[in-house]
Design a protein around this motif. Sequence first.
Motif, short mmCIF file in Angstrom:
data_model
loop_
_atom_site.label_atom_id
_atom_site.label_comp_id
_atom_site.label_asym_id
_atom_site.label_seq_id
_atom_site.Cartn_x
_atom_site.Cartn_y
_atom_site.Cartn_z
N PHE A 1 -62.07 -58.59 17.46
CA PHE A 1 -61.98 -58.17 18.85
C PHE A 1 -63.01 -58.80 19.79
CE2 PHE A 1 -59.33 -55.04 16.89
CZ PHE A 1 -58.45 -54.63 17.87
N LEU A 2 -64.01 -59.48 19.24
CA LEU A 2 -65.05 -60.02 20.11
C LEU A 2 -64.49 -61.03 21.12
CD1 LEU A 2 -68.26 -60.37 17.90
CD2 LEU A 2 -67.93 -58.95 19.92
N SER A 3 -63.49 -61.81 20.71
CA SER A 3 -62.93 -62.77 21.66
C SER A 3 -62.25 -62.04 22.82
CB SER A 3 -61.93 -63.69 20.95
OG SER A 3 -60.86 -62.94 20.40
N LEU A 4 -61.60 -60.91 22.52
CA LEU A 4 -60.98 -60.11 23.57
C LEU A 4 -62.05 -59.52 24.48
CD1 LEU A 4 -58.55 -58.73 24.90
CD2 LEU A 4 -58.70 -56.94 23.16
N PHE A 5 -63.14 -59.03 23.87
CA PHE A 5 -64.23 -58.49 24.67
C PHE A 5 -64.81 -59.56 25.59
CE2 PHE A 5 -65.13 -55.57 20.84
CZ PHE A 5 -64.08 -54.76 21.21
N ALA A 6 -64.97 -60.77 25.06
CA ALA A 6 -65.52 -61.86 25.86
C ALA A 6 -64.60 -62.17 27.04
CB ALA A 6 -65.72 -63.10 24.99
N ASP B 1 -55.14 -54.70 34.16
CA ASP B 1 -54.05 -53.95 34.78
C ASP B 1 -53.24 -53.20 33.73
OD1 ASP B 1 -54.80 -54.82 37.26
OD2 ASP B 1 -53.32 -56.44 37.38
N ALA B 2 -53.01 -53.85 32.58
CA ALA B 2 -52.23 -53.22 31.50
C ALA B 2 -52.96 -52.00 30.96
CB ALA B 2 -51.97 -54.23 30.40
N ILE B 3 -54.29 -52.09 30.82
CA ILE B 3 -55.07 -50.94 30.33
C ILE B 3 -55.03 -49.80 31.33
CG2 ILE B 3 -57.39 -50.17 29.71
CD1 ILE B 3 -57.87 -52.96 28.55
N CYS B 4 -55.15 -50.13 32.61
CA CYS B 4 -55.07 -49.10 33.65
C CYS B 4 -53.70 -48.43 33.64
CB CYS B 4 -55.35 -49.71 35.02
SG CYS B 4 -57.07 -50.16 35.28
N LEU B 5 -52.64 -49.21 33.41
CA LEU B 5 -51.30 -48.63 33.36
C LEU B 5 -51.19 -47.66 32.19
CD1 LEU B 5 -48.41 -48.52 34.43
CD2 LEU B 5 -47.87 -50.50 32.98
N ARG B 6 -51.79 -48.00 31.05
CA ARG B 6 -51.79 -47.08 29.90
C ARG B 6 -52.47 -45.77 30.26
NH1 ARG B 6 -52.40 -50.00 24.01
NH2 ARG B 6 -50.97 -51.75 24.38
N PHE B 7 -53.58 -45.87 31.01
CA PHE B 7 -54.30 -44.66 31.42
C PHE B 7 -53.44 -43.79 32.33
CE2 PHE B 7 -57.18 -42.53 34.45
CZ PHE B 7 -57.82 -41.68 33.57
N GLU B 8 -52.73 -44.41 33.28
CA GLU B 8 -51.87 -43.66 34.19
C GLU B 8 -50.72 -42.99 33.43
OE1 GLU B 8 -50.84 -46.70 36.93
OE2 GLU B 8 -52.80 -46.71 37.92
N ASP B 9 -50.13 -43.71 32.48
CA ASP B 9 -49.05 -43.12 31.67
C ASP B 9 -49.56 -41.94 30.84
OD1 ASP B 9 -47.29 -44.96 32.67
OD2 ASP B 9 -47.39 -46.30 30.93
N TYR B 10 -50.79 -42.05 30.34
CA TYR B 10 -51.41 -40.96 29.57
C TYR B 10 -51.55 -39.71 30.44
CZ TYR B 10 -55.51 -38.40 27.70
OH TYR B 10 -56.39 -37.44 27.27
N ASN B 11 -52.07 -39.86 31.65
CA ASN B 11 -52.23 -38.71 32.55
C ASN B 11 -50.89 -38.11 32.93
OD1 ASN B 11 -54.99 -38.20 32.92
ND2 ASN B 11 -55.22 -39.97 34.26
N LEU C 1 -57.40 -50.62 23.51
CA LEU C 1 -57.77 -52.00 23.22
C LEU C 1 -56.77 -52.54 22.20
CD1 LEU C 1 -61.66 -51.99 23.01
CD2 LEU C 1 -60.22 -53.08 24.72
N ASP C 2 -56.07 -53.58 22.54
CA ASP C 2 -54.96 -54.04 21.72
C ASP C 2 -55.03 -55.56 21.58
OD1 ASP C 2 -52.42 -54.62 20.61
OD2 ASP C 2 -51.59 -52.82 21.53
N LEU C 3 -54.88 -56.04 20.34
CA LEU C 3 -54.94 -57.48 20.11
C LEU C 3 -53.79 -58.22 20.79
CD1 LEU C 3 -56.07 -57.88 16.38
CD2 LEU C 3 -57.35 -58.45 18.44
N GLU C 4 -52.77 -57.50 21.23
CA GLU C 4 -51.67 -58.17 21.93
C GLU C 4 -52.14 -58.74 23.26
OE1 GLU C 4 -49.47 -54.74 24.58
OE2 GLU C 4 -48.78 -54.99 22.51
N TYR C 5 -53.31 -58.30 23.73
CA TYR C 5 -53.85 -58.81 24.98
C TYR C 5 -54.48 -60.20 24.81
CZ TYR C 5 -53.63 -53.92 26.53
OH TYR C 5 -53.22 -52.66 26.85
#
Length: 422
Positions: A355-360, A321-331, A307-311
């Motif tokens: 972070f609540l605005s990002l969560f929303a 999609d960016a979060i999923c890409l981070r997960f794939e790079d991790y694996n 979770l990154d404020l840059e989003y």
Amino acid sequence: MRSIEELDNVLMLSSLKEVAKSLGVSCYRLSKWKLHSKELQSGRPYHFGKCVFELLTAKIISTDNLKSMPSDGKHSKAQEAVAVFIAARAFDAGATAEVLGPALSDPSLTAVLKEGDPQRIATAIRMSAPQGGYRFQPLRNNESAVIAVASPKTAALFSDRVWCMDMSVPLDVGFRCGTLEERLALGLMDGMFDVLLDQLPDEEQDAKEWEILEKMASLDVESKLATIYESMLQSPLAKASGRNLQPFVGSGSAYSHVLSPGDFQVVSASIESMELIDEEKLSWEQVMEVRRDSKARRSLRRFLNWLDLEYSGKPADAVKDAICLRFEDYNEALKKHGLTTKTGVLSSAYDASLFLSLFALLAEGDPSDLTKLVAGSILGIHALEVVMKVLCVHSAAFNLHPTEPIAYLHMLSRLPETKMQE
């Protein structure tokens, strides 16, 4: 070598006359003080350290009084007694602030704890500044740092530097800040080691030494000492180093202790049932190999902070999609270096106000339904479950860099491990 319990028991006095003599006061004056000490009212034998502690707490005597009381050496008997009492109680209570607070805030008592007496205190509380030329490299301004008792090797894959009690940690990975609280924490662990070692027959101590060290670095010990993060280490070390030092814990109970109840609102974001690095199967050699691989190192760290404020301000689909890409790079990093994994939970706690605005955004405009946070995207592709919880926690240690996570949980399940293959 005597354990801290043995040192503690030496302080038992058989009569009020002995207590008065050790305090350097008359029996008549001591009788007036009984109203302020449960130990003095409890009947013989009397624990001298507890008596002194209670009289200090009630402000019947001061630490200046302690200095002038009868002495066998550098410090008065009363100073030594209350120091050992505080240390012994700290073992029982997991070094809580309630027990250690009076010692940490009083220069006279801290002098006893820091310097000690070779015959009575030093064997139980060795305020262990690195010895024998063992010196960590200083923290640099651009380095990230965490505190990890039970999972230092895993933590070193995600962070530049790790405060830990594993003395095999490489000198450019571990660090110290030199604060009194730090020396006290290390000294308590030294004392605990002595206690555990002394429980064994003499002929077994050498063979069992590493076994005891491993026990002290276990999740069970981490949970018992979790309050150290807030009461002794996290806030003082953060101030001394000028940066946030997030706890990197390996058990749910330690995570709960770190996020103790208060008035500061955070969101704990957890990815459940994912492959996490198995600390027990990890060596420092593997850690250093991964750290030399800049791409793998970056992939691991970016996923820890998924979770990154840059989003903020970007379209929801692009963020997912960016979060999923981070997960794939991790694996991919895990597979490249053949790291053994177990299924577990990865959690991070964040300042809710930021972070609540990002969560929303990721919950598609409905901030009240935080469980929808990227759950549809990640759950559908990688069979992962994302769980969000809003908590109100104690905020004292979390005010240096509010944009960073507050704490990490890297908790393994009891399921069999898996070796990641390319």
